[in-house]
Write a protein that holds these residues in place. Structure first.
Motif, PDB file in Angstrom:
ATOM      1  N   PHE A 129      45.282  23.328  31.042  1.00 35.55           N
ATOM      2  CA  PHE A 129      43.932  23.933  29.648  1.00 35.55           C
ATOM      3  C   PHE A 129      43.795  23.128  28.478  1.00 35.55           C
ATOM      4  O   PHE A 129      44.352  22.273  28.116  1.00 35.55           O
ATOM      5  N   ILE A 130      42.088  23.243  28.530  1.00 34.44           N
ATOM      6  CA  ILE A 130      41.269  22.627  27.316  1.00 34.44           C
ATOM      7  C   ILE A 130      40.804  23.969  26.980  1.00 34.44           C
ATOM      8  O   ILE A 130      40.776  25.071  27.457  1.00 34.44           O
ATOM      9  N   LEU A 131      41.339  24.073  25.429  1.00 38.18           N
ATOM     10  CA  LEU A 131      40.359  24.688  24.739  1.00 38.18           C
ATOM     11  C   LEU A 131      39.341  24.271  23.799  1.00 38.18           C
ATOM     12  O   LEU A 131      39.106  24.152  23.714  1.00 38.18           O
ATOM     13  N   ILE A 132      38.337  25.735  24.316  1.00 34.01           N
ATOM     14  CA  ILE A 132      36.733  25.612  23.843  1.00 34.01           C
ATOM     15  C   ILE A 132      36.330  26.400  22.870  1.00 34.01           C
ATOM     16  O   ILE A 132      36.441  27.871  22.355  1.00 34.01           O
ATOM     17  N   ASP A 133      35.916  26.060  21.566  1.00 34.63           N
ATOM     18  CA  ASP A 133      35.807  26.923  20.695  1.00 34.63           C
ATOM     19  C   ASP A 133      34.388  26.546  20.804  1.00 34.63           C
ATOM     20  O   ASP A 133      33.093  25.842  20.197  1.00 34.63           O
TER      21      ASP A 133
END
Lengths: 196, 218
Positions: free
Chosen positions: B72-76
């Motif tokens: 997964f990637i975290l997007i702010d």
């Protein structure tokens, strides 16, 4: 909804099987309508038989009209369809060479395989010629490469490059096709009949 | 017997076919024009909006980060100022304003990774989710409660009281361990220096038993 395989209404694994079935049907229809005869195919250049012109023009018109209706009704998303990329000079030079081969040999690559399938010797010679051409091209690939990969225009269609409404263009194209059919019939009546 | 009318009609078959083609092409012109929606159907969007499947809890996310889950990637989606102030580890900053940029779509519109969106609460992240979902992007998740929830649960978990069930204590110890992973120090977790008292061993003197004099026996 469609296209069926990219939207996974048909699993991707069926891709090759369906291609094979369509290919068999295509070859059968080509053979059945006499496209495995080089005399019939070459007739369009000598003016005694315009079947090739009629068949391919009709196929193009019917499919584009059908696709646009299906796109309108939501059965096919026309934006997802494959559009062949245009390499301008590659297409022009290749087209001239292919046309010369078509007149000289009386086959196009697809119909030549059709002819081979029913055992025509001239078609076999033609296929050997194709192979020799492929060999020469691949040997001289570095020499041809700037033309082969150059002059790239993207995946454009006639409507994009002319900047006209697709619907008007198709109406014009259809009328043009019908006129061309009528004209070709007139030409055929004037040219001496060839029996083949 | 030849049906003359039929024969006459059949001789016109190509004219009829050509007319059908032209009529069909002209019919395309008469179709009412409408602008096509890009992306998914409105009804599908509505049902997606009501579904809670998109939410990922802070505990789940913490567990994934601690276990170094690569999927997964975290997007702010907050602005870059608050992103610089604080953010989750390895998050990528795509402010909500720029969510439709081409650079952003490289991160959002792909099949390989789950995309976890977060903001201070889940409000802006939900808006970003709505936009991206509308465009037909896949594998989008929203961090439930956003950074605030993250702070209250993972970074600063509340200690369960004694009358709570055992699961609450397990959860607390998990959260505490996770927060230590993210760099929170606990006083009780710092190993105390134990001053060893030197205790002298009392030497017990064992008095030797005096040998008994042999008594008479057999």
């Amino acid at each position: 909804m469609g296209p069926l395989i990219p939207n996974e209404l048909i699993p991707y694994e069926w891709n090759n099987i369906i291609a094979l079935l369509i290919g068999i049907a295509f070859g059968y229809i080509l053979e059945a309508s006499g496209f495995s005869s080089s005399r019939k195919l070459a007739g369009v250049f000598y003016g005694y038989d315009f079947v090739v012109l009629k068949v391919f023009f009709t196929a193009a018109i019917v499919s584009i009209i059908g696709l646009l209706y299906m796109d309108y009704l939501g059965y096919v998303d026309i934006g997802q369809l494959y559009i062949h990329p245009t390499y301008l000079w590659g297409a022009i030079i290749g087209g001239i060479i292919m046309g010369a081969g078509f007149v000289a040999g009386g086959f196009c690559p697809g119909t030549s395989l059709c002819g081979v399938a029913i055992g025509k010797i001239d078609a076999m010679v033609y296929v050997v010629g194709i192979m020799i051409g492929v060999f020469i091209f691949s040997e001289l690939y570095t020499f041809f490469e700037p033309i082969y990969n150059g002059y790239f225009q993207g995946n454009i269609t006639l409507m994009d490059s002319l900047g006209v409404s697709p619907f008007w263009f198709i109406l014009f194209f259809t009328i043009f096709g019908v006129v061309a059919f009528a004209a070709s019939d007139l030409v055929r009546k004037r040219v001496k009949k060839v029996f083949y | 017997m030849i049906n003359r009318k039929l024969a006459k009609f059949l001789s016109l078959q190509y004219v009829v076919l050509a007319l059908i083609l032209i009529l069909a092409a002209a019919g395309l012109l008469l179709l009412p024009k409408y602008v096509k929606h890009e992306g998914i159907d409105t009804k599908e969007l509505l049902s997606n909006t009501f579904s809670n499947e998109r939410y990922i809890s802070t505990d789940e996310l913490a567990n994934n980060i601690v276990n170094q889950d690569p999927s997964f990637i975290l997007i702010d989606v907050r602005d870059s100022i608050s992103f610089k102030k604080n953010s989750l580890p390895n998050a990528i900053n795509i402010p909500l304003k720029k969510i439709l940029n081409e650079e952003a779509s490289a991160y959002l519109d792909q099949d390989q990774f789950d995309v976890v969106l977060y903001s201070n609460t889940n409000f802006y992240a939900d808006q970003a989710w709505m936009l991206c979902n509308r465009l037909g992007y896949k594998n989008l998740r929203v961090l439930k409660g956003g950074i605030n929830e993250w702070f209250h649960t993972i970074i600063n978990p509340t200690k369960p009281t004694e009358n709570m069930p055992a699961t609450a204590f397990e959860l607390y110890s998990f959260r505490k361990a996770a927060s230590m992973y993210f760099g929170v120090a606990y006083l009780d977790a710092i190993p105390k220096k134990v001053v060893k008292k030197v205790v002298r061993k009392k030497v017990k003197t064992v008095k030797k038993k005096k040998k008994k004099k042999p008594e008479g026996g057999c």
